[in-house]
Design a protein around this motif. Structure first.
Motif: not given
Length: 446
Positions: A131-154
């Motif tokens: 669910d990419p709409t939850q900010g710094d969480r995913q389900g019951n996992d809460v924190g900035s370490n659980y953020r949704s992200a795409i890290y690109t190389s180009s």
């Protein structure tokens, strides 16, 4: 990688960091010497780093996509040391306001063959799998370490990521969902996660399983996504065919080991008065409502009047814990007091005290047989009394409460308190099982 609900918490193995300093930007595809497999990867392969919450489920889901060569768990785009312990400690410090440095996100590094699967197809799987709409969480996992992200190389990867975000946002908006919070940025730091986290669900088939996200499909386009190549999302259950007043639904995944264990240990022996249905879709039955998105399998959701009232997530072999949860939802307050607090109903008040029909007295939560009516007798004590239980139906426990030494009787299937057993019963057993009516249900013979 759970902080609050891990099943079970794994012991971490020792692992050296494979990417440090300026080399953190390198991926295994770009730096064969740092590939943990020890084999130089195909130079034609491409790599992208994705954050989808807990990397255990993310690793498994992305590896299911045809054309994906390898998926590795890691940590990315933070400003601290890239280790499990450091990330958890830093997140706690951030919450206290003690440190403002950016934390890493749990990520998976996906290496894929562009000749077999396009980057857009990879990202379509990414969008649909969390669910990419939850900010710094995913389900019951809460924190900035659980953020949704795409890290690109180009820049080319960034352009595709932005385009797919716009397309998926349109689909989410049409479905009435919120705004995407996914971070899209160049990969600035990457650390391979400890060995214990690699292929975690393959090593631990009963562990935490990511279920998926919003249930909204990524729209296919002529620009690259072949809808036929993607497995269609399973249809939700038909709410009209279920018991609207009270229905339990098990949301599961095809390759979830914990789901298979729950089926074998609980569902295959189901006798509970609460009807149960199974669903491979992560949407509510048609016409019904989930309180919040599902995030893991198995998840057991109790619906009443077509609306979610409670849920139980995960299974590690503790069936008694599951039954205690269900009992807490379906029993009355007085039943819960007796069942879970070793309470006792007042003598001569039980509704089953004078029940004389032929039938079976069963556990009110599991429906498992406890006593047959032919073993019931009039003891004059004020509680239903039996001289023999069904084989294997009960367990015995020492009870020294209230200044007395007694033998407590519990249901073997659910673990709830039933009453006590005494040595003053009739032949042939000479036992008197003194049981509370309110923690029994009666099923008459046909």
């Amino acid at each position: 990688m759970r902080q609050t609900h891990r099943w079970p918490l794994i012991a971490l193995g020792l692992s050296a960091l494979l990417h440090t300093g300026t080399d953190n930007q390198a991926t295994a595809a770009q730096n064969p010497a740092r590939d943990p497999s020890g084999v130089a990867p195909d130079p034609t392969a491409d790599t992208i780093v994705l954050g989808m919450g807990c990397f255990w489920g993310a690793e498994k889901r992305m590896s299911e996509l045809p054309g994906v060569i390898d998926v590795e768990s890691g940590y990315a785009n933070g400003e601290i040391e890239g280790t499990y312990e450091a990330i958890l400690a830093h997140e706690r410090a951030r919450r206290r306001g003690a440190d403002e440095k950016r934390n890493h996100a749990e990520v998976v590094k996906v290496r894929f063959d562009p000749a077999r699967v396009s980057l857009e197809q990879v990202l379509a799987k990414f969008w649909e799998s969390h669910d990419p709409t939850q900010g710094d969480r995913q389900g019951n996992d809460v924190g900035s370490n659980y953020r949704s992200a795409i890290y690109t190389s180009s820049p080319e990867q960034a352009a595709v990521a932005e385009r797919t975000r716009a397309r998926y946002q349109a689909a989410l908006t049409q479905a009435g969902r919120g705004a995407i919070t996914t971070e899209i940025a160049p990969l600035s730091a990457y650390f391979r996660a400890e060995e214990a986290h690699q292929d975690y669900l393959r090593k631990n088939p009963r562990g935490y399983c990511g279920l998926g996200g919003t249930g909204v499909a990524y729209p296919g386009t002529a620009s690259g996504v072949d809808e036929a190549a993607e497995s269609p999302s399973p249809d939700p259950l038909d709410g009209a065919t279920l018991e609207r007043a009270r229905q339990l639904v098990m949301f599961e995944a095809e390759y979830c080991g914990a789901c298979k264990q729950f089926k074998a240990e609980v569902l295959d022996h189901w006798q509970s008065p609460v009807p149960v249905a199974r669903s491979l879709s992560f949407s509510a039955p048609t016409g019904w409502t989930l309180d919040k998105p599902l995030f893991a399998t198995p998840t057991l959701v109790l619906f009443e009047d077509g609306r979610e009232v409670s849920r139980y997530t995960g299974y590690d072999g503790d069936a008694t814990r599951f039954w205690s949860w269900l009992g807490g939802q379906i029993l009355t307050p007085e039943q819960r007091r007796i069942a879970f607090e070793q309470g006792t109903e007042r003598a001569f008040t039980g509704s089953l005290l004078d029940e004389k029909r032929s039938g079976t007295f069963v556990d009110p939560i599991t429906g498992a047989p406890l006593f047959r009516s032919e073993t019931k007798f009039e003891s004059g004590s004020g509680w239903p009394s039996f001289f023999d239980p069904v084989d294997g139906a009960i367990t015995f426990h020492e009870d020294v409460s209230h200044g007395m030494r007694r033998v407590e009787v519990r249901s073997a299937s659910s673990g709830i308190h039933l009453g006590h057993v005494f040595e003053d019963g009739p032949p042939p057993t000479r036992k008197r099982y003194c049981i509370n009516s309110r923690v029994l249900s009666f099923v008459p013979d046909p």
